[in-house]
Write a protein that holds these residues in place. Structure first.
Motif, short mmCIF file in Angstrom:
data_model
loop_
_atom_site.label_atom_id
_atom_site.label_comp_id
_atom_site.label_asym_id
_atom_site.label_seq_id
_atom_site.Cartn_x
_atom_site.Cartn_y
_atom_site.Cartn_z
N VAL A 7 -12.99 -2.25 5.52
CA VAL A 7 -12.79 -3.22 4.53
C VAL A 7 -13.65 -4.27 4.56
N ARG A 60 -10.74 2.56 -1.53
CA ARG A 60 -12.43 2.26 -1.25
C ARG A 60 -13.08 3.35 -1.96
N ALA A 118 -9.93 -3.33 11.51
CA ALA A 118 -10.47 -3.65 10.02
C ALA A 118 -11.82 -2.94 9.86
N THR A 128 -11.58 -3.61 -0.74
CA THR A 128 -10.28 -3.76 -0.06
C THR A 128 -10.52 -5.11 1.00
N SER A 129 -9.04 -5.71 1.25
CA SER A 129 -9.08 -6.51 2.56
C SER A 129 -7.67 -6.07 3.25
N ILE A 130 -7.78 -6.52 4.36
CA ILE A 130 -6.45 -6.44 5.37
C ILE A 130 -5.68 -7.91 5.29
N GLY A 141 0.87 -1.21 -0.11
CA GLY A 141 0.12 0.02 0.06
C GLY A 141 0.84 1.11 0.03
N ASN A 185 -11.57 0.97 9.25
CA ASN A 185 -11.09 1.13 7.84
C ASN A 185 -12.01 0.43 6.88
N LEU A 194 -6.10 2.16 1.78
CA LEU A 194 -7.21 1.56 2.23
C LEU A 194 -8.30 2.54 1.87
N ILE A 201 -4.36 -5.41 1.34
CA ILE A 201 -3.13 -4.47 2.01
C ILE A 201 -2.65 -5.44 3.13
#
Lengths: 104, 333
Positions: B175, B143, B170, B149-151, B91, B173, B139, B112
């Motif tokens: 995700v 978006r 998470a 998005t994912s972590i 990222g 943010n 992130l 990310i």
């Protein structure tokens, strides 16, 4: 009545070998219900469909349930009422998994 | 109602398009990999062939994919072939403009890597000051650009007790997914194993808590990609296949085109430039062995073997030289 749409996030494909196997079984008058011929894949969830399920899935393009059932009756030798129930149950299962959605 | 079909091709390819990276992560599996990179043109031709075999998605990794100047063209090519395109990134290089460019190139999802909700902890582990802040910013920008998005969090000694904090982070943010990746003993991960890896009992405790959180937190998809959790009762339809997915649903392609069952199994089974993917998928003896493992050691008498199939094949191979060996993380005596 609601129109039915595939969730565009779902990836899917038919499996040629399994499809041929199912077609061969159907031609011989055998039951192909247990043969998965396609798979749907989304966010870590995978579902396999048999021939009938695959055909229903492919018709989730804005058609209504009655239209799908009418089309299937031209392809499969089944009682209309039985088919309608099967289709409704199958779509309910797909909707619960988020693989299809309905629009008015 | 349905048996699993015989898969004509992998569903997804994890594709390392480069090996260089702007980070210095202490668990990096590819840092020691110095293989060459394919040109964008060659990559694109290979992706067309891959898509034609029926592969549905590609996930770019590396290295840091954004260090490839032709990443957008490569992604456009993959998307143009009809494949779903995603990548794993740190990222660091994603600002608003880049996020829009990624969206326009066809990226539907970007994961990310963030290993802690605490910036200093993450920065220390990743080896770059300020990397946490930039990852969080990425992130948001992704978006805003319309990319899911994912972590991705690699679970290790310094974060395994932070499940609730990681989930809260998470959610904050926004995700769509939080991936708890199990620690792999590959590359630097193997070299730093003693410092970073958990004991089997710690893994058991982590997964018990993570599974409980997964059931309770409905607003977030918490992904646990470790086959050994089968013994804790996760036997629902959410598992794609039993045991490792490597070689069953997915394959890995290295930056020089070498094909391996997964990114953590350093066994080359072909090359995407000179070999036919379908032929490898159908006939590779290595894949055959991965798909039909033989229980050895404690697995031979374990009642859970039918569900976990010995756990992570990559870890077993790295630690014992045989992927039929019991997963070294397994806590069952």
């Amino acid at each position: 009545m609601s129109k039915i749409y595939r969730n565009p996030d779902v990836m899917w494909r038919e499996e040629d070998e399994s499809r041929e196997q199912a077609n061969a079984a159907l031609e011989k008058g055998e039951n192909a219900e247990d043969i998965g011929t396609s798979l749907l894949f989304s966010d870590g969830m995978m579902v396999t469909l048999n021939v009938l399920g695959t055909e229903i899935w492919k018709m989730c393009d804005g058609r209504e349930v009655d239209e799908i059932v009418a089309e299937l009756l031209t392809q499969f030798d089944v009682e209309a009422d039985v088919l309608k129930n099967d289709v409704a149950g199958f779509l309910e299962e797909l909707a619960e998994k988020g693989f299809i959605h309905y629009e008015e | 109602m349905r048996s699993d079909p015989t898969l004509k091709a992998p569903l997804t390819i994890n594709w390392a398009i480069n090996n260089n990276c702007n980070f210095l992560c202490r668990h990096c599996y590819s840092r020691s990999d110095t293989t060459e990179e394919l040109s964008g043109e060659v990559l694109c031709a290979a992706m067309k062939r891959v898509a034609a075999t029926g592969v549905l998605s590609v996930n770019f990794g590396g290295g840091e994919p954004l260090l490839r100047r032709d990443l957008l063209a490569i992604a456009s090519c993959a998307a143009g072939c009809g494949m779903r395109v995603s990548m794993n990134s740190n990222g660091y290089l994603i600002d608003g403009e880049k996020a829009v460019a990624l969206k326009n190139a066809g990226f539907s999802k970007v994961g990310i890597s963030i290993d802690s909700h605490e910036a200093l902890v993450h920065d220390r582990f990743r080896g770059v000051a300020g990397s946490h802040e930039r990852a969080v910013n990425a992130l948001g920008r992704l978006r805003e650009a319309g990319i899911k998005t994912s972590i991705s969090t690699v679970i290790c000694t310094f974060n395994h007790e932070q499940i609730d904090n990681l989930i809260e982070f998470a959610l904050a943010n926004k995700v769509s997914q939080l991936n708890f990746h199990n620690f792999k003993c590959s590359g630097l991960g193997l070299a730093n194993k003693d410092e970073l890896d958990l004991t089997p009992v710690q893994w058991q405790e982590f997964y018990r808590k993570a599974l409980r959180a997964k059931e309770q937190v409905k607003e977030l998809d918490i992904s646990l990609d470790d086959p050994i959790i089968a013994s804790l009762g996760l036997k629902s339809g959410s598992s794609l296949v039993k045991g490792s997915v490597c070689g069953k649903l997915s394959l890995n392609i290295k930056s020089n085109g070498d094909i391996t069952p997964c990114g953590f199994i350093p066994v080359v089974i072909g090359n995407i430039i000179r070999d036919d993917l379908k032929e490898i998928w159908d006939n590779s003896p290595v894949l055959e062995r991965l798909r039909h493992k033989t229980p050895t050691g404690k697995c031979a008498s374990c009642s859970d073997y039918g569900e976990c199939l010995g756990g992570c094949s990559a870890r077993a191979l790295a630690m014992t030289g045989d992927f039929n060996s019991p997963d070294p993380h397994c806590w069952i005596p």
